[in-house]
Design an enzyme around this catalytic site. Structure first.
Site, PDB file in Angstrom:
ATOM      1  N   ASP A  38     -10.218  -6.800  -2.685  1.00  0.00           N
ATOM      2  CA  ASP A  38     -10.839  -6.859  -1.432  1.00  0.00           C
ATOM      3  C   ASP A  38     -12.069  -8.123  -1.848  1.00  0.00           C
ATOM      4  O   ASP A  38     -12.873  -7.809  -2.892  1.00  0.00           O
ATOM      5  CB  ASP A  38     -11.766  -5.668  -1.202  1.00  0.00           C
ATOM      6  CG  ASP A  38     -12.617  -5.654  -0.122  1.00  0.00           C
ATOM      7  OD1 ASP A  38     -12.902  -6.805   0.518  1.00  0.00           O
ATOM      8  OD2 ASP A  38     -13.154  -4.678   0.521  1.00  0.00           O
ATOM      9  N   THR A  83      -2.952 -24.318   8.761  1.00  0.00           N
ATOM     10  CA  THR A  83      -2.222 -22.770   8.402  1.00  0.00           C
ATOM     11  C   THR A  83      -1.307 -22.384   9.425  1.00  0.00           C
ATOM     12  O   THR A  83      -1.264 -22.531  10.427  1.00  0.00           O
ATOM     13  CB  THR A  83      -3.649 -21.814   8.036  1.00  0.00           C
ATOM     14  OG1 THR A  83      -3.706 -21.244   9.146  1.00  0.00           O
ATOM     15  CG2 THR A  83      -4.550 -22.649   7.439  1.00  0.00           C
ATOM     16  N   ASP A 137      -9.000 -12.468   9.997  1.00  0.00           N
ATOM     17  CA  ASP A 137      -8.680 -11.585  11.136  1.00  0.00           C
ATOM     18  C   ASP A 137      -9.589 -11.349  12.169  1.00  0.00           C
ATOM     19  O   ASP A 137     -10.949 -11.060  11.800  1.00  0.00           O
ATOM     20  CB  ASP A 137      -8.371 -10.288  10.585  1.00  0.00           C
ATOM     21  CG  ASP A 137      -7.469  -9.983   9.378  1.00  0.00           C
ATOM     22  OD1 ASP A 137      -5.918 -10.510  10.138  1.00  0.00           O
ATOM     23  OD2 ASP A 137      -7.493  -9.786   8.419  1.00  0.00           O
TER      24      ASP A 137
HETATM   25  C1  LIG Z   1      -5.012 -13.894   9.746  1.00  0.00           C
HETATM   26  S1  LIG Z   1      -4.930 -13.824   8.322  1.00  0.00           S
HETATM   27  C2  LIG Z   1      -5.093 -15.648   7.903  1.00  0.00           C
HETATM   28  C3  LIG Z   1      -4.442 -16.026   6.526  1.00  0.00           C
HETATM   29  C4  LIG Z   1      -4.464 -17.368   6.240  1.00  0.00           C
HETATM   30  N1  LIG Z   1      -5.890 -17.859   6.019  1.00  0.00           N
HETATM   31  C5  LIG Z   1      -3.856 -18.397   7.202  1.00  0.00           C
HETATM   32  O1  LIG Z   1      -4.673 -18.992   7.791  1.00  0.00           O
HETATM   33  O2  LIG Z   1      -2.865 -18.422   7.567  1.00  0.00           O
HETATM   34  C6  LIG Z   1      -6.198 -13.014   7.565  1.00  0.00           C
HETATM   35  C7  LIG Z   1      -5.742 -12.562   6.125  1.00  0.00           C
HETATM   36  O3  LIG Z   1      -6.905 -12.124   5.227  1.00  0.00           O
HETATM   37  C8  LIG Z   1      -6.671 -11.100   4.497  1.00  0.00           C
HETATM   38  N2  LIG Z   1      -8.081 -10.331   4.320  1.00  0.00           N
HETATM   39  C9  LIG Z   1      -8.554  -9.739   5.114  1.00  0.00           C
HETATM   40  N3  LIG Z   1      -9.778  -9.301   4.659  1.00  0.00           N
HETATM   41  C10 LIG Z   1      -9.749  -9.364   3.389  1.00  0.00           C
HETATM   42  C11 LIG Z   1     -10.548  -8.895   2.280  1.00  0.00           C
HETATM   43  N4  LIG Z   1     -11.766  -8.577   2.579  1.00  0.00           N
HETATM   44  N5  LIG Z   1     -10.313  -9.420   1.062  1.00  0.00           N
HETATM   45  C12 LIG Z   1      -9.058 -10.199   0.864  1.00  0.00           C
HETATM   46  N6  LIG Z   1      -8.250 -10.741   1.782  1.00  0.00           N
HETATM   47  C13 LIG Z   1      -8.582 -10.242   2.949  1.00  0.00           C
HETATM   48  C14 LIG Z   1      -5.727 -10.539   5.152  1.00  0.00           C
HETATM   49  O4  LIG Z   1      -4.845  -9.690   4.102  1.00  0.00           O
HETATM   50  C15 LIG Z   1      -4.986 -11.541   5.881  1.00  0.00           C
HETATM   51  O5  LIG Z   1      -3.927 -12.072   5.058  1.00  0.00           O
END
Ligand SMILES: C[S@@+](CC[C@H](N)C(=O)[O-])C[C@H]1O[C@@H](n2cnc3c(N)ncnc32)[C@H](O)[C@@H]1O
Length: 235
Positions: A117, A214, A140
């Site tokens: 995290d 992305t 997200d």
């Molecule tokens: C909507 S996706 C976007 C992925 C990438 N950045 C893209 O633009 O294709 C959001 C990503 O953030 C990760 N994520 C969300 N909260 C997180 C946290 N606190 N620590 C690490 N990863 C996190 C999720 O697992 C997910 O893979």
């Protein structure tokens, strides 16, 4: 019957910006964890220090990408700027596996990966003033009002960024969810914020050429969403 009242353990559990999906690893990703994790992975856990100078050879600017998804953007940026050190943090195992494979394919030597995290990492592992850049692409959006408190860009996150970035260091975010873009501006520009909007108050930045498209951005574009970039500097 489950109770509507959260029990003590549930109340203590911090609200996360993610829900861990049980995605299956492909055979290639399984191999990546077995063979490539020792080279690229950093097994950090809370309570242990993380000395970035032990993670990378030499003293160079370090960029942290939070929530890199499948890691294609991060790997491409690390390949484009080999003189910098790149650190990715993501919770989703298949995404981490995918990035490990990209690291191998591109022969990268300047990238390390943490599966954890990002909030905990920023709060407990990253030394003050040690990062040159932090990037957060298409976090997200948590569109439902009752879920807004899960959005990662919030005052606590902003203050952790302020602590982690060196003076003049940059935070770059991008989102295709307009209400979240507006909320990011509010949070990052609030009185007392350690960050300054490089586009001027209330402004969005031009999309920097350095940011490759992305996977989630392509999805947003297909849905007709406007993409917003925010570029803030540590005061
Ligand atoms: C909507 S996706 C976007 C992925 C990438 N950045 C893209 O633009 O294709 C959001 C990503 O953030 C990760 N994520 C969300 N909260 C997180 C946290 N606190 N620590 C690490 N990863 C996190 C999720 O697992 C997910 O893979």
């Amino acid at each position: 019957m489950p109770s509507a009242v959260p029990d003590a353990a549930e109340r203590r559990r911090p609200l996360r910006s993610f829900v861990l999906r049980q995605g299956r690893l492909t055979a290639a990703q399984e191999r990546a964890f077995a063979q490539l994790w020792p080279r690229y992975g950093l097994a950090w856990s809370p309570g242990t220090p993380l000395d970035l100078s032990d993670c990378f050879d030499g003293d160079r600017p370090v960029v942290l990408e939070i929530g890199f998804g499948n890691g294609e953007t991060l790997a491409a940026m690390a390949a484009a700027v080999p003189a910098w050190h790149w650190l990715g943090v993501e919770v989703h195992a298949p995404g981490v596996g995918h990035l490990l494979l990209e690291c191998e394919r591109l022969g990268l030597t300047n990238l390390r990966v943490i599966r954890h995290d990002a909030m905990e990492l920023l709060a407990h592992a990253i030394a003050p003033g040690s990062l040159a850049r932090v990037q957060l692409f298409f976090p997200d959006p948590w569109p439902k009002t009752r879920h807004h408190k899960r959005r990662i860009v919030n005052p606590a996150f902003r203050d952790l960024l302020g602590r982690a970035l060196r003076s003049g260091g940059v935070f770059h975010a991008a989102t295709d969810w307009e209400p979240y873009a507006v909320q990011m501006l509010e949070v990052l520009e609030a009185a007392g914020s350690p960050l300054r909007n490089t586009a001027g108050p209330g402004g969005f930045a031009d999309r920097p050429d350095t940011r490759p498209l992305t996977r989630f951005e392509r999805r947003g574009e297909r849905l007709g969403h406007q993409v917003r970039d925010l570029v803030f500097a540590r005061r």
